[in-house]
Enzyme design. Structure first.
Site, mmCIF file in Angstrom:
data_model
loop_
_atom_site.group_PDB
_atom_site.id
_atom_site.type_symbol
_atom_site.label_atom_id
_atom_site.label_comp_id
_atom_site.label_asym_id
_atom_site.label_seq_id
_atom_site.Cartn_x
_atom_site.Cartn_y
_atom_site.Cartn_z
ATOM 1 N N HIS A 474 0.854 -1.081 0.139
ATOM 2 C CA HIS A 474 -0.034 -0.040 -0.093
ATOM 3 C C HIS A 474 0.755 1.286 0.069
ATOM 4 C CE1 HIS A 474 -3.348 -2.347 2.033
ATOM 5 N NE2 HIS A 474 -3.395 -2.813 0.778
ATOM 6 N N HIS A 716 -0.992 -8.392 4.395
ATOM 7 C CA HIS A 716 0.290 -7.613 4.302
ATOM 8 C C HIS A 716 0.362 -6.195 3.740
ATOM 9 C CE1 HIS A 716 1.220 -11.693 5.481
ATOM 10 N NE2 HIS A 716 0.882 -12.260 4.264
ATOM 11 N N CYS A 717 -0.552 -5.604 3.939
ATOM 12 C CA CYS A 717 -0.560 -4.179 2.969
ATOM 13 C C CYS A 717 -0.466 -4.467 1.442
ATOM 14 C CB CYS A 717 0.557 -3.312 3.802
ATOM 15 S SG CYS A 717 0.350 -2.523 5.226
ATOM 16 N N ALA A 718 -1.045 -5.628 1.168
ATOM 17 C CA ALA A 718 -1.160 -5.790 -0.142
ATOM 18 C C ALA A 718 -2.695 -6.112 -0.740
ATOM 19 C CB ALA A 718 -0.127 -6.768 -0.688
#
Ligand code: PMP
Length: 760
Positions: A474, A716-718
């Site tokens: 992100h 995972h911020c994805a």
């Protein structure tokens, strides 16, 4: 025929309500929806009365009918398991006794589809097929979700349609299936949004239950539907495309997004009872398993009895063990045996273990009385543990040299300024940079935002294009999607292949649109794959784009040479390279520098200020506003020294041997799917994501954590990446230089114990 001709009227949107009402009366409570066709899909004519009959492929559509850019439609049929996808879907729906099927189509194709479906209906009399016509182009304007959803590659109309249908259909129906047969996918992200709407209808548990499914999988299913399939022995498809069962997502409370992904094992009675009973952790279980092999600590049972929980009655200290402890040790024994049988302990691994063991001594946290021998820390991708020399350097500065830089004429401040300058130079050398080319930031995210603002504000305008791979963190995505929002620019997200590699063809196609900016990670934090960014940067420059590389995950695993990468900016964080929190860096290339302007002023930014005038500090330093992170830079530089002392080649060799060991181990376990292709020869950086059957990622991490194995879980911020591959999230193991094969086997013990507990 113009687009305006197809503006959906209220009548069109509302029509399903009436028809479904009818169907409900006729068919009972279960309703299926097939979102099957849009302009990019060749219509299939399926005889719903006889699923065995070969479908008629209706292509191209009638002469003179045009869509989108005005070209006639003639596209390949989406195949699945050797059949056109829609046929498979309809068969499967029939097998699970779905009672109504909606075929959703665009106006351009509706004549052909309606004809087929209603023709069948007439022929069969009482068929349960309905056609819903929708114009997604017209709906783009209406959807409040707007650009956010473009990032999932969604045809907006489909989402709007699904939302509209959900609104009108959910009431009174307890089972709604959404399928799509096109490569254009409805993703969990969309379903989550849909779910939020559906929650307004509390009597229904519908759309939001879905499975982890193959990227480009044509289908998303409700849980009940999937249970139906499973009961009939029809396997779901795993994220790597093999036919292995994968977990069903459990409830609509745990749909998507990190916050929603935080159930604790306490919610699962068997898992929580197991954990409550455990008095040992996974590393201890491994030690006891080895001791039992050697006939120690267990009243001398024979090696033949190994593997039977009953064979191990006492722990090493002679205390009595619980059933859960015994199960854990038995699992550890099973893993050690399998390792031996596989011949996994090769010379490379023995070397890597020795390397890891020696390094472990350098990490105070891993050697303190709470963690030594009890903690397998496998989340270095989130944050590397602090190495002693870095801690010591920071402490030395804080204790003996603490003063502000640049401004003081006194000795202490001069010393601080010198040490800070040396630290900057050391970090620059470590990443192959010339002098004064890095600006210290708070972290990688801060560095990306600095580019978005100090460059983006001046260089991105309305209608410009920014290209970003879908797997980006992100941090490397949102600064630029926000920039695009501010500037009315466009962002194109480049998809990934099932092997976890960027789709280079799609990337080249995106470059043909002549973007102004391309942002990509050297190593992704989900797949852990090294991408060919040098070649990508070259290609981007050839079309006149600037190129940003996110090196956060590369920093501690490979020799970084920012100049050789050929990028315009490189971002990184100190804490991802064994340094402290609170510091990161933006490396700025010379050409990009000329196009940037400082964001703000203040001390640190300038060397001189007059009345109404100022002189900026040289080069990258002019982006450091106020007092810089002085002791952090000194600590980070010491961590660079540490890594250089080990040798980045040795670090890479250690990563490579242990990644292979981990991947072989994960493949050994039942119900575990590794995400991405880790059998490849190149680029093993000790980062592997995976799913575990019947266990939510957050449940796995919480369970493993209780057994002394710290690994990551979630998106995972994805999240866009996870959404695009149909995953609710993944578990992730990532290494540091201190990792040994024992840490990895401990993780396997925890995963296996967790899966067993959740299966019971
Ligand atoms: N990019 C990547 C690839 C990452 O893995 C991370 C951290 N997980 C970041 C960016 C963000 O790093 P930070 O939180 O230090 O800004």
């Amino acid at each position: 025929m113009t687009r305006e001709d197809h503006q959906p009227t209220n009548r069109q949107i509302e029509r399903p309500k009436r028809e479904v009402g009818e169907l409900h009366r006729v068919c009972g409570s279960s309703v299926g929806i097939v979102l099957a066709f849009d302009e990019s899909t060749t219509p299939l004519i399926v005889n719903f009365e006889d699923p065995d009959e070969e479908p008629i492929v209706c292509a191209p559509v009638e002469d003179g009918m045009s869509v989108g850019d005005g070209k006639p439609v003639a596209r390949p049929v989406q195949m699945y398991k050797g059949k056109p996808a829609v046929c498979w879907a309809v068969d499967a729906m029939r097998a699970s006794q779905m009672t109504a099927v909606f075929v959703v189509t665009s106006p351009a194709l509706s004549t052909a589809v309606s004809h087929a479906v209603y023709g069948t209906k007439r022929k069969g009399g009482g068929s349960n097929v309905q056609v819903v016509e929708i114009d997604r182009h017209a709906l783009v304007e209406r959807t409040r979700l707007g650009a956010n959803f473009e990032m999932f590659g969604l045809p907006f109309g489909m989402l709007e349609l699904a939302r509209g249908l959900a609104d009108s259909l959910f009431e009174g129906y307890d089972n709604v299936v959404i399928l799509e047969s096109d490569a254009v996918r409805i993703t969990p992200g969309h379903l989550y949004e849909l779910c939020l709407d559906a929650m307004e209808h509390p009597e229904v548990e519908a759309v939001p239950s879905w499975i982890e499914c193959l990227r480009r999988s044509p289908f998303l299913f409700t849980r009940d539907f999937l249970h139906g399939l499973e009961e009939r022995g029809i396997a779901a498809v795993g994220p790597n495309g093999f036919d292995r069962p994968v977990p069903l997502v459990k409830t609509r409370d745990h749909v998507f997004g990190d916050e929603l992904l935080a159930p604790s094992p306490a919610e699962h009675p068997v898992a929580s009872a197991f954990l409550d009973e455990c008095t040992i952790g996974a590393l201890e279980a491994l030690r006891l398993a080895r001791a039992a092999e050697n006939g120690e600590g267990d009243g001398g049972e024979s090696a033949d009895a190994v593997g039977s929980p009953a064979a191990i009655g006492t722990d090493a200290a002679g205390g009595s063990m619980s059933d859960a402890d015994r199960e854990l040790v038995a699992i550890a024994q099973g893993i050690l045996h399998a390792r031996e049988a596989n011949g996994d302990r090769n010379a490379d691994l023995v070397w890597a273990d020795e390397f890891g063991r020696r390094c472990k001594l350098d990490f105070p946290l891993l050697n303190d009385r709470w963690h030594k021998g009890k903690l397998a820390y496998l989340d270095s991708a989130a944050t590397c543990q602090r190495v002693d020399v870095s801690l010591q350097a920071q402490r030395d500065f804080d204790e003996h040299a603490n003063a502000n830089v640049y401004r003081g004429g006194y000795e202490l401040s001069k010393r601080a300024t010198d040490e800070f300058g040396r630290a900057r130079r050391r970090i620059e050398e470590f990443i192959g940079s010339d002098e004064q080319r890095i600006a210290f930031t708070a972290n990688t995210t801060g560095a990306a935002n600095l580019v978005a603002q100090a460059w983006g504000e001046w260089n991105i305008g309305e209608g410009d294009l920014i290209v970003i791979p879908l797997a980006e963190h992100h941090s490397n995505m949102l600064p630029f999607t926000m920039l695009a929002e501010r500037k009315r620019a466009e962002v194109e997200f480049v998809p990934y292949g099932p092997d976890g590699r960027l789709d280079q063809q799609a990337f080249s196609a995106a470059l043909e649109r002549r973007p102004k900016l391309v942002c990509a990670a050297l190593v992704g934090n989900v797949f852990g794959i090294v991408e060919p960014v040098r070649e990508m940067a070259k290609a981007a420059h050839e079309v006149g784009a600037r190129f940003l590389v996110d090196a956060a995950q590369a920093l501690s695993h490979m020799k970084l040479d920012v100049k050789d990468l050929g990028a315009d900016w490189v971002t990184m964080s100190g804490h991802k390279g064994y340094g402290p929190f609170g510091i990161g860096a933006l490396w700025i290339g010379d050409e990009a520098f000329d196009e940037m302007d400082p964001l703000g002023g203040g001390g640190g930014v300038v060397t001189h200020v007059g009345v109404g005038s100022y002189r900026l500090r040289p080069r990258a330093l002019q982006y450091e506003m106020g007092t810089p992170p002085i002791s952090q830079a000194i600590a980070w530089a010491a961590a660079c020294d540490y890594l250089d002392g080990l040798g980045m080649d040795a670090v890479a060799r250690h990563d490579c041997a242990l990644t292979r060991y981990l991947v072989r181990g994960l493949h050994m376990l039942d119900g575990v799917n590794v995400v991405g292709d880790h059998d490849r020869a190149d680029g093993q950086v000790g980062l592997v994501s995976f799913t575990v059957r019947d266990v939510l990622p957050a449940e796995l991490a919480a369970f493993a954590g209780r057994l002394g194995v710290d690994m990551r879980s979630g998106g995972h911020c994805a999240l866009p990446l996870h959404a695009s591959v149909g995953l609710i999230g993944t578990g992730r193991i990532s290494f540091g230089v201190h990792t040994t094969s024992d840490d990895i086997d401990a993780a396997l013990v925890a995963i296996e114990a967790c899966r067993r507990a959740y299966e019971r």
